[in-house]
Enzyme design. Structure first.
Site, mmCIF file in Angstrom:
data_model
loop_
_atom_site.group_PDB
_atom_site.id
_atom_site.type_symbol
_atom_site.label_atom_id
_atom_site.label_comp_id
_atom_site.label_asym_id
_atom_site.label_seq_id
_atom_site.Cartn_x
_atom_site.Cartn_y
_atom_site.Cartn_z
ATOM 1 N N LYS A 182 0.525 22.793 35.581
ATOM 2 C CA LYS A 182 1.272 22.053 34.563
ATOM 3 C C LYS A 182 0.414 20.972 33.904
ATOM 4 O O LYS A 182 0.716 20.533 32.792
ATOM 5 C CB LYS A 182 2.530 21.458 35.166
ATOM 6 C CG LYS A 182 3.422 22.565 35.732
ATOM 7 C CD LYS A 182 4.863 22.364 35.560
ATOM 8 C CE LYS A 182 5.708 23.599 35.856
ATOM 9 N NZ LYS A 182 5.208 24.522 36.878
ATOM 10 N N ASP A 183 -0.650 20.559 34.559
ATOM 11 C CA ASP A 183 -1.555 19.582 33.941
ATOM 12 C C ASP A 183 -2.155 20.099 32.634
ATOM 13 O O ASP A 183 -2.426 19.314 31.731
ATOM 14 C CB ASP A 183 -2.722 19.256 34.890
ATOM 15 C CG ASP A 183 -2.300 18.391 36.071
ATOM 16 O OD1 ASP A 183 -1.337 17.614 35.938
ATOM 17 O OD2 ASP A 183 -2.951 18.497 37.135
#
Ligand SMILES: *Cc1c(COP(=O)(O)O)cnc(C)c1O
Length: 484
Positions: free
Chosen positions: A105-106
């Site tokens: 998700k980064d």
């Protein structure tokens, strides 16, 4: 670039208003009106670039109304490797977890806050943006880290008190900036999610906050600004493989993706549409295998028991981003999409016609792995190849092994250290208490690469340590902002 809604009733001129809106006004999702194509010469040029330049080139096609977007990309990915590693005959692993919170998700949440900041400046929006998320783990840490220190942004991540891993809790309670709050909710994930939804539908709160100069926003995975940056790593992995001589220029490559909300794999579909020579996209599910059933028979049926698994980020019964694929594969038939989505909403199920199913099966393979198979895969891949998989990636590996076709890239979405206790149990290592002991023991046993960002957590300054009951979530937000 124009963006249109999958339900036919909204459109935006440019990426800036599209990412600021998030969801379309008619309840649909925004997609680009024209999918840009990348020809052979452009592909060859991408091969000579580093990740950041590849991202600037590809995202530039979607964000042409935001001439400064390159700055966001450089700031987001300056210290962010996304390598593709040879692990087994016929398989590479694409490590998407080398960002600050060690989960994929980064990739999106390092970029989106900066892009939103810029979109606000372009549209002369001066309110403070308040991001609220309900998280079962990975999104919370990534959102706090991504939004926490961006001017004009406040972010609160609500997580179920006993529902996240020790490491995830630590990520949400270390210092992510003065306006970033991780809040433990006395309740389960459903309570937490309901609490956030209640705030978004509470007009009184929104009016009071607007009076103080705040506007609520969600930054969830249906925002086009989260999907677009994920397209880049499909291209980048292909470039790296061809550059390394592991893949011929016209040889098809399969991507196997551990799937939950269908955002990651949908980005692969866009890459393929843009001209990347992808063979099959393999949708891997865990025990909650609504999606692999859908790709088998064209029936999407969410009416089933929900299972908590060791790959919690894939524990999803309604995969929101599938709506975009339905729109495209139906020939952009917004009326058909509206009918399917209202059937899902009213009856918990919908089905697609034979032609659409055939088109989907022309691109996607799908399969699932249960809990025992997932644990066995972690162990087997470690013993055979000395490579340590997290449980999400292990689901993908297991599905790949059962149906392999072309050379494959297994998309790895989390570092095994993020789920250390389940990984240790899979390897029959003795259990440990607490994130730090678990990571140390796992490292001692495997010497597998531990991300610096995780090791830094043990000594990171503490941040806010907040908690509330789930009925008190609206009050908590107002209190935090009132004193912020
Ligand atoms: C979010 C997440 C997924 C699922 O990705 P989708 O884009 O929702 O399909 C898989 N693995 C991990 C570790 C995640 O955090």
């Amino acid at each position: 670039m124009q963006y249109i809604s999958t339900r036919g009733g909204d459109r935006k001129s440019g990426a800036a208003p599209t990412i600021l809106a998030g969801l379309a006004g008619d309840g649909g999702l925004f997609v680009p009106a024209d999918i840009p194509r990348v020809n052979a010469a452009q592909l060859a040029a991408l091969r000579a670039m580093d990740y950041t330049r590849r991202a600037e080139t590809l995202l530039g096609l979607f964000f042409e109304d935001m001439p400064q977007v390159g700055q966001c990309i450089r700031r987001a990915y300056a210290r962010f490797d996304i390598p593709v590693r040879p692990v087994a005959p016929g398989a590479h692993v694409l490590e998407l977890w080398r960002g600050p919170t060690a989960a994929f998700k980064d990739v999106a949440l390092q970029f989106l806050p900066l892009a939103l900041e810029q979109a606000k400046a372009q549209q002369n929006i001066s309110e403070e943006t308040v991001i609220l998320v309900a998280t079962s783990g990975d999104t919370g840490g990534a959102a706090l880290n991504g939004f926490g220190r961006v001017p004009g942004m406040r972010v609160a991540a609500f997580y179920p008190k006993d529902g996240v891993s020790d490491l995830q809790r630590l990520q949400m309670t270390t210092d992510n900036g003065p306006h970033a709050w991780g809040i433990a909710v006395d309740g389960n994930f459903d309570d937490t999610q309901r609490g956030v939804k209640a705030i978004f539908s509470n007009r009184d709160i929104q009016e009071r906050l607007a009076g103080q100069g705040y506007a609520l926003s969600s930054a969830n995975s249906i925002n086009w600004g989260r999907l677009a940056p994920q397209i880049v790593y499909y291209f980048s992995a292909w470039c790296d493989l061809v550059n390394a001589g592991a893949l011929g220029n016209d040889e098809p490559i399969d991507f196997v993706v551990p799937t939950g909300n269908f955002g990651n794999i949908l980005a692969g579909w866009y890459a393929r549409e843009m001209g990347l020579p992808i063979g099959r996209l393999v949708c891997a599910s865990n025990r909650n295998h609504v999606l692999s059933d859908f790709f088998a028979d064209g029936v999407y049926d969410a009416r089933r028991e929900f299972h908590k698994t060791i790959s919690p980020s894939m524990d999803i019964l309604v995969s929101s981003n599938l709506e975009r694929l339905l729109f495209e594969l139906s020939g952009r038939d917004a009326a058909a999409v509206r009918a399917m989505m209202s059937s899902l909403n009213d009856a918990g199920t919908y089905s697609v016609d034979k032609a659409l199913l055939k088109r989907a099966q022309g691109v996607f393979d799908a399969g699932y792995a249960g809990e025992d198979a997932t644990r066995a895969t972690i162990r087997w891949v470690w013993e055979a190849y000395g490579y340590l998989l997290d449980p999400h990636t292990a689901v993908a590996w297991n599905v790949w092994e059962k149906g392999r076709r072309n050379h494959a890239v297994i998309v790895s979405t989390a570092s095994p250290y993020k789920f250390a206790s389940d990984v240790m149990a899979s390897l029959d290592l003795p259990a440990q208490d607490g994130a730090q002991s678990q990571c140390r023991a796992l490292y001692a046993a495997t010497e597998f690469d531990m991300p610096q960002s995780l090791a830094r957590l043990w000594t990171a300054p503490a941040g806010h340590n907040l908690s509330c009951g789930y009925e008190d979530m609206p009050q908590a937000v107002e209190t935090l902002l009132g004193h912020g």
